[in-house]
Design a protein around this motif. Structure first.
Motif, PDB file in Angstrom:
ATOM      1  N   LEU A 294      11.085 -49.081  30.246  1.00  0.00           N
ATOM      2  CA  LEU A 294      11.366 -48.863  28.829  1.00  0.00           C
ATOM      3  C   LEU A 294      10.632 -47.625  28.304  1.00  0.00           C
ATOM      4  N   GLU A 295       9.404 -47.420  28.751  1.00  0.00           N
ATOM      5  CA  GLU A 295       8.669 -46.222  28.346  1.00  0.00           C
ATOM      6  C   GLU A 295       9.417 -44.962  28.750  1.00  0.00           C
ATOM      7  N   ASP A 296       9.932 -44.934  29.984  1.00  0.00           N
ATOM      8  CA  ASP A 296      10.651 -43.757  30.454  1.00  0.00           C
ATOM      9  C   ASP A 296      11.930 -43.524  29.660  1.00  0.00           C
ATOM     10  N   VAL A 297      12.660 -44.602  29.385  1.00  0.00           N
ATOM     11  CA  VAL A 297      13.904 -44.478  28.634  1.00  0.00           C
ATOM     12  C   VAL A 297      13.633 -43.902  27.250  1.00  0.00           C
ATOM     13  N   TYR A 298      12.634 -44.441  26.559  1.00  0.00           N
ATOM     14  CA  TYR A 298      12.388 -43.983  25.192  1.00  0.00           C
ATOM     15  C   TYR A 298      11.687 -42.633  25.144  1.00  0.00           C
ATOM     16  N   GLU A 299      11.032 -42.250  26.228  1.00  0.00           N
ATOM     17  CA  GLU A 299      10.504 -40.888  26.289  1.00  0.00           C
ATOM     18  C   GLU A 299      11.659 -39.896  26.321  1.00  0.00           C
ATOM     19  N   CYS A 300      12.728 -40.243  27.039  1.00  0.00           N
ATOM     20  CA  CYS A 300      13.922 -39.397  27.062  1.00  0.00           C
ATOM     21  C   CYS A 300      14.600 -39.379  25.695  1.00  0.00           C
ATOM     22  N   VAL A 301      14.660 -40.526  25.040  1.00  0.00           N
ATOM     23  CA  VAL A 301      15.241 -40.589  23.695  1.00  0.00           C
ATOM     24  C   VAL A 301      14.477 -39.674  22.741  1.00  0.00           C
ATOM     25  N   ALA A 302      13.150 -39.706  22.828  1.00  0.00           N
ATOM     26  CA  ALA A 302      12.330 -38.893  21.933  1.00  0.00           C
ATOM     27  C   ALA A 302      12.565 -37.402  22.160  1.00  0.00           C
ATOM     28  N   ARG A 303      12.862 -37.024  23.383  1.00  0.00           N
ATOM     29  CA  ARG A 303      13.122 -35.612  23.678  1.00  0.00           C
ATOM     30  C   ARG A 303      14.423 -35.130  23.043  1.00  0.00           C
ATOM     31  N   VAL A 304      15.426 -35.994  23.022  1.00  0.00           N
ATOM     32  CA  VAL A 304      16.747 -35.588  22.540  1.00  0.00           C
ATOM     33  C   VAL A 304      16.878 -35.792  21.033  1.00  0.00           C
ATOM     34  N   ASP A 305      16.603 -37.014  20.574  1.00  0.00           N
ATOM     35  CA  ASP A 305      16.705 -37.340  19.149  1.00  0.00           C
ATOM     36  C   ASP A 305      15.874 -38.584  18.891  1.00  0.00           C
ATOM     37  N   PRO A 306      14.651 -38.449  18.402  1.00  0.00           N
ATOM     38  CA  PRO A 306      13.762 -39.610  18.211  1.00  0.00           C
ATOM     39  C   PRO A 306      14.354 -40.695  17.325  1.00  0.00           C
ATOM     40  N   SER A 307      15.254 -40.335  16.428  1.00  0.00           N
ATOM     41  CA  SER A 307      15.822 -41.327  15.510  1.00  0.00           C
ATOM     42  C   SER A 307      17.040 -42.046  16.079  1.00  0.00           C
TER      43      SER A 307
END
Length: 338
Positions: free
Chosen positions: A122-135
């Motif tokens: 989950l950390e890895d997935v949301y780290e990728c989300v934060a790179r593209v669009d945190p919201s």
């Protein structure tokens, strides 16, 4: 499903809205994408059939006696890479899904993993989300939370054209093993050794935060709370949302969303992590200047915190010891950075 034209952001009436792109339904691990006869295949996003393979229902879980704390020595991206999925795959998927209101990621291959392995993914997935669009609203669908083949197909039939479901295959290569690389017990978990029975008895979990303008870090906390709460007749997640009392002296207080809005968004997200066939009771309440429920409810079982708020978790453990309550299982998630 045909693409639907949607407006992105605030656009004048003379502007042209862009359509939702056709997204892949499955991201396969690298070892499943290798070319035949030993050739090296390119990393690609593959479209999968709508119906998932037979036997995709959750299997029995194995648990660990360790705290669900990912190791600082393992960089973000390590959990996915060990399973043959590149962060570039996830980032590319997120880039083309920007027009979606909600992207549901069905994470398969994790049914037998313990809490620490789930947290790392989950950390890895949301780290990728934060790179593209945190919201961006990205909702993980885990097998341990009840997301079998039937539940996922029912979700696909239920959601609108502005949402999308993609399966991320995280099965290890045949004969391979998953090594987390040094997950350690932390003092906040308590002095006694934990057993498998302890891990399977987590039916009440507490998590807290301000949850102002939900972003990837908030969703990581909430998704983790849902993932570790997986037993009992009606598992419950208690969400403490910072109340007005604690925000009185906060800088730019007038810019923070009202409590009702923040609490509603947090509860709505957690609800999306569970199918109707695997219900989860969600209780929201304000965090004020009094002790939180995690410190005062005897049968609370787990607490989810970030590394930034770990000291607060340790203070809760101390309060429970003083009250004669059993220690909590503390799940510590990393800080995602865009």
């Amino acid at each position: 499903r045909l693409p639907r034209t949607v407006a992105v952001g605030r656009i004048p009436t003379t502007a042209t809205a862009r359509p939702v792109p056709a997204l892949p339904r499955r991201v396969a691990p690298a070892h499943a994408r290798r070319a035949p006869h030993g050739r090296t295949g390119r990393t690609i996003l593959r479209r999968a059939p709508r119906r998932l393979p037979d036997g995709a229902s959750p299997r029995g879980s194995q648990t660990s006696s360790r705290s669900c704390t990912s190791d600082d020595r393992v960089p973000m991206g390590g959990a996915l890479q060990r399973r043959g999925v590149s962060k570039d795959d996830i980032v590319a998927l997120l880039e083309i899904s920007r027009a979606c209101d909600t992207l549901y990621l069905h994470l398969t291959g994790l049914a037998r993993e313990d809490d620490a392995a789930i947290v790392a993914v989950l950390e890895d997935v949301y780290e990728c989300v934060a790179r593209v669009d945190p919201s961006a609203e990205v909702v993980p669908l885990l097998e341990r939370c009840g997301w079998d083949a039937d539940a996922v197909m029912a979700l696909e039939d239920r959601i609108g054209d502005e949402d999308h479901v993609v399966t991320l295959s995280l099965d290890l290569e045949e004969g391979g093993t998953f090594e987390e690389g040094g997950t350690e017990e932390i003092e906040a978990v308590g002095e006694r050794e934990r057993t498998e029975e302890d891990d399977l008895s987590v039916d009440k979990t507490s998590v807290g935060g301000t949850f102002d303008r939900m972003h990837a870090g908030h969703r990581l906390l909430l998704a983790t709370a849902s993932a570790v709460t997986r037993s009992g007749d009606l598992p419950t997640v208690f969400i403490g949302v910072t109340g007005d009392v604690l925000l009185t002296n906060k800088r730019h207080r007038d810019l923070i969303e009202p409590y009702e809005v923040r609490a509603s968004k947090a509860a709505s997200f957690v609800a999306k992590t569970r199918p109707p066939t695997s219900p989860l009771l969600i209780e929201c309440g304000p965090l004020d200047d009094g002790p939180p429920l995690a410190a005062t409810v005897r049968d609370m079982r787990a607490l989810v915190v970030s590394r930034e708020t770990l000291k607060g978790g340790e203070a809760i453990q101390e309060a429970r010891r003083d009250a004669g309550f059993p220690p909590l299982r503390v799940c510590v998630v990393g800080l995602v950075k865009g």
